[in-house]
Design an enzyme around this catalytic site. Structure first.
Site, PDB file in Angstrom:
ATOM      1  N   ARG A 264       0.794  -1.246   0.019  1.00 44.96           N
ATOM      2  CA  ARG A 264      -0.097   0.149  -0.140  1.00 44.96           C
ATOM      3  C   ARG A 264       0.787   1.268   0.087  1.00 44.96           C
ATOM      4  O   ARG A 264       1.694   1.305   0.921  1.00 44.96           O
ATOM      5  CB  ARG A 264      -1.024  -0.029   1.291  1.00 44.96           C
ATOM      6  CG  ARG A 264      -2.133  -1.027   1.147  1.00 44.96           C
ATOM      7  CD  ARG A 264      -3.331  -0.523  -0.030  1.00 44.96           C
ATOM      8  NE  ARG A 264      -4.263  -1.445  -0.207  1.00 44.96           N
ATOM      9  CZ  ARG A 264      -4.132  -2.284  -0.799  1.00 44.96           C
ATOM     10  NH1 ARG A 264      -3.189  -2.673  -1.844  1.00 44.96           N
ATOM     11  NH2 ARG A 264      -5.450  -3.059  -0.893  1.00 44.96           N
ATOM     12  N   GLU A 293      -3.620   7.701  -5.867  1.00 44.79           N
ATOM     13  CA  GLU A 293      -3.792   6.959  -7.108  1.00 44.79           C
ATOM     14  C   GLU A 293      -5.050   7.368  -7.870  1.00 44.79           C
ATOM     15  O   GLU A 293      -5.984   7.666  -7.089  1.00 44.79           O
ATOM     16  CB  GLU A 293      -3.978   5.363  -6.616  1.00 44.79           C
ATOM     17  CG  GLU A 293      -2.565   4.777  -6.151  1.00 44.79           C
ATOM     18  CD  GLU A 293      -2.750   3.628  -5.871  1.00 44.79           C
ATOM     19  OE1 GLU A 293      -3.899   2.940  -6.036  1.00 44.79           O
ATOM     20  OE2 GLU A 293      -1.777   2.764  -5.378  1.00 44.79           O
ATOM     21  N   HIS A 313      -0.430   0.073 -10.036  1.00 48.32           N
ATOM     22  CA  HIS A 313      -1.098  -0.876  -9.171  1.00 48.32           C
ATOM     23  C   HIS A 313      -1.613  -2.203  -9.916  1.00 48.32           C
ATOM     24  O   HIS A 313      -2.728  -2.415 -10.021  1.00 48.32           O
ATOM     25  CB  HIS A 313      -2.044  -0.196  -8.822  1.00 48.32           C
ATOM     26  CG  HIS A 313      -2.694  -0.780  -7.292  1.00 48.32           C
ATOM     27  ND1 HIS A 313      -3.187   0.126  -6.297  1.00 48.32           N
ATOM     28  CD2 HIS A 313      -2.565  -2.011  -6.778  1.00 48.32           C
ATOM     29  CE1 HIS A 313      -3.424  -0.458  -5.041  1.00 48.32           C
ATOM     30  NE2 HIS A 313      -3.303  -1.923  -5.471  1.00 48.32           N
TER      31      HIS A 313
END
Length: 347
Positions: A264, A293, A313
């Site tokens: 994360r 993000e 991601h």
């Protein structure tokens, strides 16, 4: 359990990753002799970004579509469907929601409990994929693979790559390299096994894990950082771990170290990381997740392309993850339909 006289009515609200057909097929296979009627709905993710929807987060903006699909349904299996209070109010026959993710962040759990709707999730679905991706990112950063690829494939510069063969700029190899893992859950434990096979000197810091581990257990984060040439992060994001690696912690790493984060983004103070890369204290970083993000266009990381490996991601993006998620979710539907105890239930 009383024998059902009506089929189980299921909505498979998949998307372009966990396909509705995968969910429907897994549910039908799991229920076996129990009759089932499945309605398929395709949500927009990942071709359309997720975000907050009413009071839930990381969901597709599709309340109206979901409400229409849930008319008369008892079971919802979804990855990104927004299970908001409004949706739950409208779905008067709904009894079970199974989220094909590691946590049901797209479900209003308080409202589900108030409506007597059970909520389950799919832990461990992407552990293998994320572990493999972590090792790939680590190797890419250590050996400067993306930078070398760009020189040859994008710029056609064979001779410029010679700089990476100089002693000063050549990369590190995993054999005998001290690698510190922060976290030893489903992902971290897999990474540790792989790195041990490479011959790395694996060290692990995780105050919550007991029993045997692959590598050397280290009992303080500071000790781990001071001894590691590479650190990889595998911790959950909590109030305790947010900002776990900041300027002070980065300063404990030996000069020229490498940081890898496929967990994360907010585990790391991104500004402090950029400072350490710009100063040369860190030689490289490999990141799949970020504080914000999508990664903002004005992020300082973009100017550090010669020292960073950046991916959007993608750690859990494998076909096997989608298939596992559908199977784990279907198993919960089967337990519910047979009146058995649910395995991964929050309400």
């Amino acid at each position: 359990m009383t024998q059902r006289t009506e089929p189980v009515r299921v909505v498979a609200a998949g998307d372009h990753f966990v396909l509705p057909g995968l969910i429907a097929g897994a549910v039908e296979a799991e229920l076996g002799g129990i009759a089932v009627q499945t309605k398929e709905l395709t949500l927009g993710w990942p071709l359309e970004p997720f975000g907050p929807v009413s009071e839930v987060t990381e969901a597709s903006d599709a309340e109206d579509e979901l409400i229409e699909a849930l008319d008369g349904a008892e079971v919802l299996v979804t990855q990104m469907g927004p299970v908001t209070e409004r949706v739950l109010d409208a779905a008067d026959r709904l009894k079970l929601v199974v989220v094909c993710r590691g946590g049901p962040v797209n479900v209003n759990l308080d409202a589900a409990k108030a409506h007597d709707v059970r909520v389950c999730f799919a832990p461990g679905r992407n552990a293998a994929a994320t572990a493999e991706f972590t090792v790939g990112m680590l190797l890419a950063a250590l050996r400067r693979i993306p930078q070398a690829h760009d020189l040859l494939a994008a710029q056609g510069k064979w001779e410029s790559g010679a700089a990476y063969y100089t002693y000063e700029h050549s990369g590190l190899e995993l054999e005998d390299l001290p690698v510190g893992l922060v976290g030893y859950g489903a992902v971290g434990s897999r990474v540790a096994r792989v790195l041990c096979a490479f011959g790395a000197q694996v060290m692990v810091y995780d105050p919550y894990v007991r029993g045997e581990i692959h590598g050397l257990r280290v009992h303080s984060l500071d000790h781990l950082l001071a001894r590691s040439r590479v650190i990889t992060l595998h911790a959950r994001l909590t109030s305790e771990t947010r900002g776990l690696i900041g300027a002070r912690e980065l300063g404990l790493l030996p000069e020229g170290s490498v940081v890898v984060n496929v967990a994360r983004g907010p585990l790391i103070d991104e500004s402090a990381l950029c400072d350490a890369l710009e100063s040369g204290r860190l030689s490289a970083a490999a990141l799949d997740t970020y504080e914000l993000e999508p990664l903002p266009a004005d992020s300082r990381l973009h100017a550090l392309a010669d020292r960073v490996v950046l991916t959007p991601h993608l750690g859990g993006a494998s076909r096997a993850v989608a298939e596992k998620a559908a199977r784990i979710a279907a198993e919960e539907v089967g337990r519910w339909a047979r009146g058995e105890r649910l395995a991964h239930c929050l309400t």
